[in-house]
Design an enzyme around this catalytic site. Structure first.
Site, short mmCIF file in Angstrom:
data_model
loop_
_atom_site.label_atom_id
_atom_site.label_comp_id
_atom_site.label_asym_id
_atom_site.label_seq_id
_atom_site.Cartn_x
_atom_site.Cartn_y
_atom_site.Cartn_z
CG ASP A 149 17.02 -14.30 -5.68
OD1 ASP A 149 15.81 -14.55 -5.51
OD2 ASP A 149 17.75 -13.89 -4.76
CG ASP B 121 18.91 -3.97 -8.04
OD1 ASP B 121 17.76 -4.33 -7.72
OD2 ASP B 121 19.29 -2.78 -7.98
CB SER C 294 0.98 -7.96 -0.62
OG SER C 294 0.75 -8.35 0.72
CE1 TYR D 71 6.27 -6.67 1.15
CE2 TYR D 71 4.03 -6.89 2.00
CZ TYR D 71 5.08 -7.38 1.24
OH TYR D 71 4.95 -8.58 0.57
CE LYS E 215 4.77 -6.94 -2.42
NZ LYS E 215 5.34 -7.58 -3.64
#
Length: 250
Positions: free
Chosen positions: A35, A59, A136, A149, A153
């Site tokens: 993370d 990263d 997503s 976004y 995704k």
């Protein structure tokens, strides 16, 4: 009985990533969490049951950082068996003036990060393994103000299918998860800021509730282990029936 293989989870400090790491640790898998927020990750990792866990700050789109995490996992007695692509961020905004810098950052963390993770993990899975990538519902449907976004995704979903077809002969299964509305720190912040309206979302979900990170973690565990040994190249919605419902509820 052989020892459980190690698992790398990116974005493991909080939310869905933390739940996935917890689920694998509960089943005896050594977990390597990665993370950008190293301090928060270290605090989260202290709650993981079992032994042999590691944390890597950095990263998730850096081949050097991800490679280090994969090396730690591959050095465990049973080697690296599962890589979970979960790191991400979300920045909503009108598409007409969405900045190039924000666009590049969105694609880097989600799509480039997924490819880098897949490459680094696959190189350390000589006996095969499983990759689980977080897509997503935003990658399946259009949401105003979230085009960047959604594009990132959708790219992840395409990467899942392409890698699955290419790498299945190597014994590497690649699958994806497409969460709908899940209760996380990020979604709570969006609700607070008014980026999303809770009633509008609940109206669209047949089960009339948001999902929980632990529910997504169960699916990630299934796809990331031999429980799903003949499944490859799918992106599974986990959304309370959102994708199945053609019109909003009442």
């Amino acid at each position: 009985m052989s020892e459980p293989t190690a698992v790398v989870v990116t974005g493991a400090a909080q939310g869905i990533g933390a739940a996935i790491a917890q689920r694998f640790a509960e089943s005896g898998h050594p977990v390597v969490g990665l993370d950008l927020d190293a301090d928060r990750l270290a605090a989260t990792a202290r709650s993981w049951p079992g032994a042999g866990h590691h944390v890597v700050g950095g990263d998730a789109a850096s081949s050097e950082v991800v490679g280090r995490a994969c090396e730690l996992a591959s050095a465990t007695p049973s080697g690296l068996g599962t890589f979970v692509v979960n790191a991400g961020h979300a920045k909503a905004g009108p598409s007409a003036d969405y900045s190039a810098a924000d666009w590049d950052a969105m694609l880097r963390v989600h799509l480039t990060g997924a490819m880098v993770g897949a490459q680094q993990a696959a190189a350390r899975m000589p006996e095969g393994g499983a990759l689980v990538m977080m897509s997503s519902l935003n990658g399946l449907f259009g949401f105003p103000g979230r085009a960047a976004y959604g594009a990132a995704k959708a790219g992840v979903a395409g990467l899942v299918r392409g890698l699955a077809a290419e790498w299945a002969p190597w014994g590497i299964r690649v699958n994806g998860i497409a969460p709908g509305s899940v209760v996380t720190e990020l979604s709570a912040e969006f609700l607070r800021r008014g980026v999303i309206n809770e009633d509008d979302f609940l109206d669209r979900i047949p089960m009339k509730r948001f999902g929980q990170p632990a529910e997504v973690a169960e699916l990630a565990y299934f796809l990331g282990t031999s429980l799903s040994s003949y499944i490859a190249g799918v992106v599974v919605p986990i959304d309370g029936g959102w994708a199945a419902q053609g019109i909003g509820g009442s």
